[in-house]
Design a protein around this motif. Structure first.
Motif, PDB file in Angstrom:
ATOM      1  N   LEU A 184       0.840  -1.201   0.000  1.00 54.25           N
ATOM      2  CA  LEU A 184       0.000   0.000   0.000  1.00 54.25           C
ATOM      3  C   LEU A 184       0.874   1.251   0.000  1.00 54.25           C
ATOM      4  CD1 LEU A 184      -2.763  -1.077   2.541  1.00 54.25           C
ATOM      5  CD2 LEU A 184      -3.034  -0.784   0.066  1.00 54.25           C
ATOM      6  N   LYS A 185       1.889   1.250   0.842  1.00 56.14           N
ATOM      7  CA  LYS A 185       2.791   2.409   0.942  1.00 56.14           C
ATOM      8  C   LYS A 185       3.425   2.722  -0.418  1.00 56.14           C
ATOM      9  CE  LYS A 185       5.175   5.493   3.257  1.00 56.14           C
ATOM     10  NZ  LYS A 185       4.516   6.675   3.808  1.00 56.14           N
ATOM     11  N   ASN A 186       3.733   1.666  -1.173  1.00 57.54           N
ATOM     12  CA  ASN A 186       4.330   1.835  -2.504  1.00 57.54           C
ATOM     13  C   ASN A 186       3.285   1.928  -3.617  1.00 57.54           C
ATOM     14  OD1 ASN A 186       7.329   1.680  -2.187  1.00 57.54           O
ATOM     15  ND2 ASN A 186       6.844  -0.263  -1.193  1.00 57.54           N
ATOM     16  N   ARG A 187       2.023   2.111  -3.233  1.00 54.47           N
ATOM     17  CA  ARG A 187       0.935   2.293  -4.190  1.00 54.47           C
ATOM     18  C   ARG A 187       0.756   1.118  -5.153  1.00 54.47           C
ATOM     19  NH1 ARG A 187      -0.584   7.738  -3.825  1.00 54.47           N
ATOM     20  NH2 ARG A 187       0.816   8.778  -2.399  1.00 54.47           N
ATOM     21  N   ARG A 188       0.852  -0.071  -4.595  1.00 55.41           N
ATOM     22  CA  ARG A 188       0.540  -1.250  -5.382  1.00 55.41           C
ATOM     23  C   ARG A 188      -0.884  -1.699  -5.053  1.00 55.41           C
ATOM     24  NH1 ARG A 188       4.270  -0.105  -7.734  1.00 55.41           N
ATOM     25  NH2 ARG A 188       6.071  -1.296  -8.433  1.00 55.41           N
ATOM     26  N   HIS A 189      -1.588  -2.229  -6.041  1.00 54.80           N
ATOM     27  CA  HIS A 189      -2.878  -2.861  -5.778  1.00 54.80           C
ATOM     28  C   HIS A 189      -2.652  -4.136  -4.972  1.00 54.80           C
ATOM     29  CE1 HIS A 189      -5.784  -0.551  -8.145  1.00 54.80           C
ATOM     30  NE2 HIS A 189      -4.795  -0.330  -8.989  1.00 54.80           N
ATOM     31  N   VAL A 190      -3.472  -4.340  -3.941  1.00 49.52           N
ATOM     32  CA  VAL A 190      -3.352  -5.516  -3.077  1.00 49.52           C
ATOM     33  C   VAL A 190      -4.695  -6.218  -2.993  1.00 49.52           C
ATOM     34  CG1 VAL A 190      -2.707  -6.397  -0.810  1.00 49.52           C
ATOM     35  CG2 VAL A 190      -1.758  -4.243  -1.616  1.00 49.52           C
ATOM     36  N   VAL A 191      -4.689  -7.520  -3.207  1.00 52.67           N
ATOM     37  CA  VAL A 191      -5.896  -8.322  -3.024  1.00 52.67           C
ATOM     38  C   VAL A 191      -5.722  -9.175  -1.767  1.00 52.67           C
ATOM     39  CG1 VAL A 191      -7.467  -9.977  -4.083  1.00 52.67           C
ATOM     40  CG2 VAL A 191      -6.075  -8.472  -5.552  1.00 52.67           C
ATOM     41  N   LEU A 192      -6.630  -8.997  -0.815  1.00 50.41           N
ATOM     42  CA  LEU A 192      -6.613  -9.816   0.401  1.00 50.41           C
ATOM     43  C   LEU A 192      -7.512 -11.029   0.146  1.00 50.41           C
ATOM     44  CD1 LEU A 192      -7.075  -7.008   3.116  1.00 50.41           C
ATOM     45  CD2 LEU A 192      -4.932  -7.988   2.239  1.00 50.41           C
ATOM     46  N   LEU A 193      -6.888 -12.185   0.029  1.00 51.60           N
ATOM     47  CA  LEU A 193      -7.631 -13.408  -0.294  1.00 51.60           C
ATOM     48  C   LEU A 193      -7.896 -14.178   1.001  1.00 51.60           C
ATOM     49  CD1 LEU A 193      -8.743 -15.687  -2.017  1.00 51.60           C
ATOM     50  CD2 LEU A 193      -6.411 -16.246  -2.720  1.00 51.60           C
ATOM     51  N   ASN A 194      -9.176 -14.300   1.325  1.00 60.53           N
ATOM     52  CA  ASN A 194      -9.585 -14.977   2.564  1.00 60.53           C
ATOM     53  C   ASN A 194      -8.872 -14.458   3.800  1.00 60.53           C
ATOM     54  OD1 ASN A 194     -11.625 -16.657   1.592  1.00 60.53           O
ATOM     55  ND2 ASN A 194     -10.105 -18.090   0.753  1.00 60.53           N
ATOM     56  N   ALA A 232      -9.406 -18.206  -5.188  1.00 56.40           N
ATOM     57  CA  ALA A 232      -8.269 -17.897  -6.054  1.00 56.40           C
ATOM     58  C   ALA A 232      -8.733 -17.298  -7.387  1.00 56.40           C
ATOM     59  CB  ALA A 232      -7.436 -19.152  -6.299  1.00 56.40           C
ATOM     60  N   GLN A 233      -9.818 -17.851  -7.906  1.00 61.16           N
ATOM     61  CA  GLN A 233     -10.369 -17.366  -9.173  1.00 61.16           C
ATOM     62  C   GLN A 233     -10.721 -15.877  -9.076  1.00 61.16           C
ATOM     63  OE1 GLN A 233     -11.525 -19.477 -12.048  1.00 61.16           O
ATOM     64  NE2 GLN A 233     -11.697 -17.445 -12.964  1.00 61.16           N
ATOM     65  N   GLU A 234     -11.416 -15.531  -8.002  1.00 63.96           N
ATOM     66  CA  GLU A 234     -11.816 -14.142  -7.801  1.00 63.96           C
ATOM     67  C   GLU A 234     -10.586 -13.238  -7.637  1.00 63.96           C
ATOM     68  OE1 GLU A 234     -15.437 -13.864  -5.210  1.00 63.96           O
ATOM     69  OE2 GLU A 234     -14.355 -12.121  -4.394  1.00 63.96           O
ATOM     70  N   ALA A 235      -9.595 -13.734  -6.922  1.00 58.15           N
ATOM     71  CA  ALA A 235      -8.366 -12.953  -6.714  1.00 58.15           C
ATOM     72  C   ALA A 235      -7.659 -12.697  -8.039  1.00 58.15           C
ATOM     73  CB  ALA A 235      -7.432 -13.679  -5.745  1.00 58.15           C
ATOM     74  N   MET A 236      -7.605 -13.734  -8.865  1.00 59.74           N
ATOM     75  CA  MET A 236      -6.908 -13.604 -10.149  1.00 59.74           C
ATOM     76  C   MET A 236      -7.672 -12.666 -11.091  1.00 59.74           C
ATOM     77  SD  MET A 236      -4.042 -14.609 -11.396  1.00 59.74           S
ATOM     78  CE  MET A 236      -3.551 -13.488 -12.714  1.00 59.74           C
ATOM     79  N   ASP A 237      -9.000 -12.775 -11.102  1.00 56.30           N
ATOM     80  CA  ASP A 237      -9.807 -11.850 -11.910  1.00 56.30           C
ATOM     81  C   ASP A 237      -9.564 -10.412 -11.455  1.00 56.30           C
ATOM     82  OD1 ASP A 237     -10.854 -14.004 -13.260  1.00 56.30           O
ATOM     83  OD2 ASP A 237     -12.789 -14.008 -12.208  1.00 56.30           O
ATOM     84  N   ALA A 270      -6.895  -9.258  -9.932  1.00 56.87           N
ATOM     85  CA  ALA A 270      -5.533  -8.852 -10.323  1.00 56.87           C
ATOM     86  C   ALA A 270      -5.506  -8.385 -11.780  1.00 56.87           C
ATOM     87  CB  ALA A 270      -4.554 -10.001 -10.113  1.00 56.87           C
ATOM     88  N   GLU A 271      -6.228  -9.105 -12.630  1.00 58.61           N
ATOM     89  CA  GLU A 271      -6.240  -8.715 -14.053  1.00 58.61           C
ATOM     90  C   GLU A 271      -6.932  -7.370 -14.245  1.00 58.61           C
ATOM     91  OE1 GLU A 271      -7.215 -12.189 -16.647  1.00 58.61           O
ATOM     92  OE2 GLU A 271      -5.017 -12.012 -16.734  1.00 58.61           O
ATOM     93  N   ALA A 272      -7.990  -7.161 -13.494  1.00 56.88           N
ATOM     94  CA  ALA A 272      -8.686  -5.865 -13.579  1.00 56.88           C
ATOM     95  C   ALA A 272      -7.777  -4.736 -13.085  1.00 56.88           C
ATOM     96  CB  ALA A 272      -9.986  -5.916 -12.779  1.00 56.88           C
ATOM     97  N   CYS A 273      -7.044  -4.996 -12.007  1.00 55.68           N
ATOM     98  CA  CYS A 273      -6.126  -3.977 -11.469  1.00 55.68           C
ATOM     99  C   CYS A 273      -5.044  -3.640 -12.484  1.00 55.68           C
ATOM    100  CB  CYS A 273      -5.436  -4.470 -10.197  1.00 55.68           C
ATOM    101  SG  CYS A 273      -6.551  -4.685  -8.799  1.00 55.68           S
ATOM    102  N   LEU A 274      -4.521  -4.661 -13.145  1.00 59.16           N
ATOM    103  CA  LEU A 274      -3.463  -4.448 -14.136  1.00 59.16           C
ATOM    104  C   LEU A 274      -3.978  -3.573 -15.278  1.00 59.16           C
ATOM    105  CD1 LEU A 274      -0.535  -5.271 -14.971  1.00 59.16           C
ATOM    106  CD2 LEU A 274      -1.607  -7.011 -16.402  1.00 59.16           C
ATOM    107  N   ALA A 275      -5.182  -3.880 -15.743  1.00 53.41           N
ATOM    108  CA  ALA A 275      -5.772  -3.093 -16.823  1.00 53.41           C
ATOM    109  C   ALA A 275      -5.926  -1.636 -16.383  1.00 53.41           C
ATOM    110  CB  ALA A 275      -7.125  -3.687 -17.214  1.00 53.41           C
TER     111      ALA A 275
END
Lengths: 173, 173, 173, 173
Positions: free
Chosen positions: C117-127, C153-158, C160-165
């Motif tokens: 977060l401090k480095n402004r990266r998108h973070v997904v908290l999985l479970n 995991a599926q939701e996390a990966m989806d 991550a792809e949205a964050c990348l876009a």
């Protein structure tokens, strides 16, 4: 603002008798002139000797240690725990306003002199071998003006003070 | 276990034409022999040339960058963001099974060769100056056996393979 | 330019069965979608599981290790040796285009989410636990939009792809 | 051996008025009791306030800065230049014998508390939110005994002294 000037003293952990004596004398001189002395902080060689000399004159002494497990020199007032092994050499030279190398006998010290030049710090080579002097002159390139030599602790300390004055002048520009 | 051998290629960001050509050729050879090529990852000099050469033969290329802001070489498959400036040199050399320096023209490369020796990595000096070879021979001390020289990329790569075989043998003891 | 997206997967070295399974599944999904998977690289817990999953689908796997002495996961294609102990967590999260935490069970993972977060990266908290989600929501401040949650995991990966876009879109502005 | 105890004071660069006042008071108390005060060293928030408080009582003050370019707090006696950005948080908490967090308002401070626990340092949460206290209690695990809370600077300093005595006792065993 009253930050005190910092002398980073680098050299081998298994240094020669001459380099150890130079380091202790340099630490003492630095303390007398109110510089803070920073070294790699281990209880060995040039690192320990410079802190011992500075402490003997009531100077402030700081060791920047490679790991939390390392034995700290008994003459360090404060131990900064970098926990980054050899990469802490970069922190040592950046923290010094001027860097003095007491001999360039090993790869650790060579990395410190190189990193100092790379980070545009003034470096004084105290009693370095002709091979070391020639090498660093060759690679210094645009940083050639940052490289100095000295043959005793007094000369090294005088040079450090001149370098500091020079840095302050260029900061003001 | 199927970790692939890693060749760390180091050298100047403003390298000579000769060093740049050596780096590109070395990267290509390393890829052909299925080594991963790791460099400092910037879009300049030896770092970029070695990645370019490796990529041209379908090799895996990794750059270990000084900061998040730095422009990454277009030929890096993966950019490791160290954000530790010059201290990242220590990560580059530790990550290599063997380190090859394409020229030792500046302070950055000198720090990398020094850190490699300090961390007991085999180092090949490819077309280094006589001053550099003499200096590193002088300081290598017990690490003397880790220091090698080569006069072209082919010789450097052959030497790297011999060093790797040697490391594996001593690991098994 | 053909740099591949990097998924940094973080989590405990002594993770729960659920977190380990999530990590392995996530690694497999990431590889399938052609992401490089980066973890802390040790032969334990979430780090090892994510690399194992990615390797099982032919993905590229990279471990960023705390020290040279640490045992490396057998599923790492490349081991980056940081030699900076816990500070290497900063390198892991900076190297990821997106960071996924498989559970936030311990202090190491908490440091990685915080540094991300401090480095402004998108973070997904999985479970993650409700306490962890609430805490990171509280401290995220301006980075609130970088914090996401997922329950498999599926939701996390989806995500991550949205964050990348999203990152690519904001880079273009 | 006469190394002095070090109090690492961490907190936001854009801290609340309460946290800033706590930090200044804590710095003053620490100096009075002859502790060295170490912070992130920037000229902002909790970092600057703790150094200011310590300096006001003649204490020794050290800042461990993220980069060479960062503005240093005017109350730092010595600036350690880490040049490793957020990873320097690990150096700050390792250098402290005890760590006090003045509020846990942001991701930087959360990383420092997490890294302190991971490195088995005693941490005092001074006026932390209920969410923060609950979260760190949840993740502390085996380090649960290292986590403390306080509601004013006096209580935090008393706690730090008790922790130091405790560490010394366990070192002697």
């Amino acid at each position: 603002m009253s930050r005190r000037p910092v002398l980073a003293v680098v050299g081998g952990s298994a240094s020669t008798e001459g380099a150890t004596r130079d380091a202790e004398e340099l630490g003492a001189l630095a303390a007398t002139r109110d510089w803070v002395v920073v070294t790699g902080g281990r209880a060995k060689g040039v690192m320990a000797a410079a802190l011992k000399g500075a402490r003997s004159r009531g100077g402030l002494t700081i060791g920047i240690l490679p790991t939390a497990a390392e034995e700290v020199s008994p003459d360090a007032d404060v131990a900064i725990i970098s926990d980054m092994h050899e990469a802490r050499n970069n922190v040592i030279v950046l923290t010094g306003n001027v860097v003095v190398a007491c001999g360039v006998d090993g790869a650790g010290t060579a990395s410190e002199v190189s990193l100092a030049l790379k980070n545009r710090r003034h470096v004084v080579l105290l009693n370095a071998s002709p091979e070391a002097i020639r090498f660093f002159e060759t690679i210094a390139g645009e940083q050639r003006g940052l490289l100095h030599t000295a043959i005793n602790a007094q000369e090294a300390m005088d040079c450090a003070e001149a370098c500091l004055a020079l840095s302050h002048r260029s900061d003001r520009r």
